[in-house]
Scaffold this active site. Structure first.
Site, PDB file in Angstrom:
ATOM      1  NE  ARG A  28     -39.778  38.232  61.694  1.00 44.71           N
ATOM      2  CZ  ARG A  28     -39.496  39.458  61.274  1.00 44.71           C
ATOM      3  NH1 ARG A  28     -39.363  40.474  62.130  1.00 44.71           N
ATOM      4  NH2 ARG A  28     -39.342  39.710  59.992  1.00 44.71           N
ATOM      5  CB  THR A 150     -15.967  21.064  85.803  1.00 38.82           C
ATOM      6  OG1 THR A 150     -14.585  20.796  85.580  1.00 38.82           O
ATOM      7  CG2 THR A 150     -16.181  22.567  85.796  1.00 38.82           C
ATOM      8  CB  CYS A 190     -30.987  14.216  93.030  1.00 42.16           C
ATOM      9  SG  CYS A 190     -31.327  15.229  94.463  1.00 42.16           S
ATOM     10  CB  CYS A 205     -15.985  14.479  72.858  1.00 39.19           C
ATOM     11  SG  CYS A 205     -17.596  14.957  73.448  1.00 39.19           S
ATOM     12  CB  CYS A 262     -29.493  14.482  97.634  1.00 34.49           C
ATOM     13  SG  CYS A 262     -28.267  15.288  96.601  1.00 34.49           S
ATOM     14  CB  CYS A 265     -30.146  19.283  97.153  1.00 34.77           C
ATOM     15  SG  CYS A 265     -30.983  17.793  96.650  1.00 34.77           S
TER      16      CYS A 265
HETATM   17 ZN   LIG Z   1     -29.680  16.572  95.295  1.00 41.36          ZN
END
Ligand SMILES: [Zn+2]
Length: 359
Positions: A28, A150, A190, A205, A262, A265
């Site tokens: 499928r 994390t 970002c 939760c 950022c 990055c």
């Molecule tokens: Zn970034």
């Protein structure tokens, strides 16, 4: 289905034949134009690692193994409890009774679901010292965690090594997900460390609850993106942050932009990976604390023998030892890590740990 007629009456007692032909097993999916035979072959030679095997992680693992991914590692630090079963679809009451680590229970279930996939459960707490060893070596990293510490650690490793990962989160009836491809898309920092409207989930939760439908919906969106990446169909990635609320019926899909300033990055400052933000004691949940000060190998059988006369309800399996010192419950893992239920106070946790396990 092919059958030459010779084995049509062997149901009684014989092991039913499960076809190894991937054409049949995944027919499928192969029929679906977006995947096709070539996409299925690529998926079968691809690998992913899931961090956290709670509700989203377990649903993600289940879908990926059924879809025929080649290799899957599942990293989780926790064990199955009765309150998980309402939404964590891989586990059952037997797993909770045995207090199996989630990574172990997940591996067992998934091997039975699809023996063609190399599934490996790893009982560990993701930390700066082990994160690269646990996550690199896989084509894709999937978020099944329940905390931002994390997630930022994963983001650091993923950006540093240009590895794609998918962020996914849910609380109450609301959830969101976005696919992060370092260099091509915004990263988690970002989205969350800039002045743009907060897309993070502050509540957990453990404080405001969570519904099964939202975690399974978010996991489904996450796996659809994973399948595109792993089947070599990058052009199909939607490049959007998707959020939805299954109670109000609100669905949103927005384009998000990279932050040119950022921390991760753009400036490549990997502070979570460098461990600056990693305490040895972390609050995990409404009334529990995790201690992971250092690695030590514990002989759980010997520890049980020593503790049995002084504590209540001692139980142990090959992975962990659990006992009660009312009003607290302590679960100790073979690597020396412990989770203390009944307190949020690190000092209380440290005292109990020193008293029963040793400083
Ligand atoms: Zn970034």
């Amino acid at each position: 289905m092919m059958n030459d007629g010779k084995d049509t009456v062997n149901f009684a007692g014989a092991t039913p034949h499960v076809s190894d032909s991937f054409h049949e097993k995944y027919s499928r999916q192969i029929l679906f134009a977006g995947i096709g035979e070539e996409g299925q072959k690529r998926l079968m030679s691809a690998s992913a690692v899931i961090v956290g095997c709670g509700a989203i992680g377990a649903a993600t693992a289940n879908l990926l193994v059924r879809a025929g991914i080649g290799r899957l590692r599942i990293v989780d630090r926790d064990f199955v409890e009765p309150s998980n079963l309402q939404r964590q679809t891989l586990f059952d009451e037997g797993d909770a009774r045995e207090a199996l680590p989630k990574a172990v229970a997940a591996e067992r279930k998934l091997r039975a679901v699809n023996s063609g996939v190399a599934v490996e459960g790893v009982v560990a707490d993701l930390a700066p010292k082990n994160v690269e060893e646990l996550l690199l070596g896989f084509d894709l990293i999937l978020d099944g965690t329940d905390n931002f510490e994390t997630r930022f650690l994963i983001n650091d490793v993923a950006v540093k090594n240009r590895r794609p990962w998918i962020y996914a989160a849910a609380v109450a009836s609301y959830g969101l997900t976005v696919t992060i491809r370092p260099g091509l898309t915004p990263c988690l920092a970002c989205l969350l460390e800039s002045d743009s409207p907060g897309q993070g989930l502050e509540e957990t939760c453990d404080t405001i609850g969570v519904l099964g439908p939202i975690v399974n919906l978010i996991a489904s969106l996450e796996v659809a993106e994973a399948m595109k990446l792993l089947a070599g169909r990058e052009e199909a990635l939607h490049g959007r942050l998707i959020s939805c609320d299954v109670w109000s019926g609100r669905f949103q899909s927005v384009r998000v932009a990279r932050n040119p300033e950022c921390r991760v990055c753009a400036r490549r400052e990997f502070v979570y990976l460098q461990g600056a933000a990693q305490p040895h004691i972390t609050i995990c949940g409404r009334d529990s604390v995790q201690i992971h000060e250092r690695n030590r190998v514990l002989d759980l059988g010997a520890l049980r023998a020593r503790l049995a006369p002084t504590v209540a309800d001692v139980r142990h399996n090959e992975f962990l030892l659990r006992f009660r010192v009312p009003p607290y419950e302590m679960t100790v893992f073979a690597d020396g890590r412990a989770i203390l239920k009944g307190t949020k106070d690190p000092a209380v946790a440290r005292t109990l740990y020193a008293r029963y396990i040793g400083a």
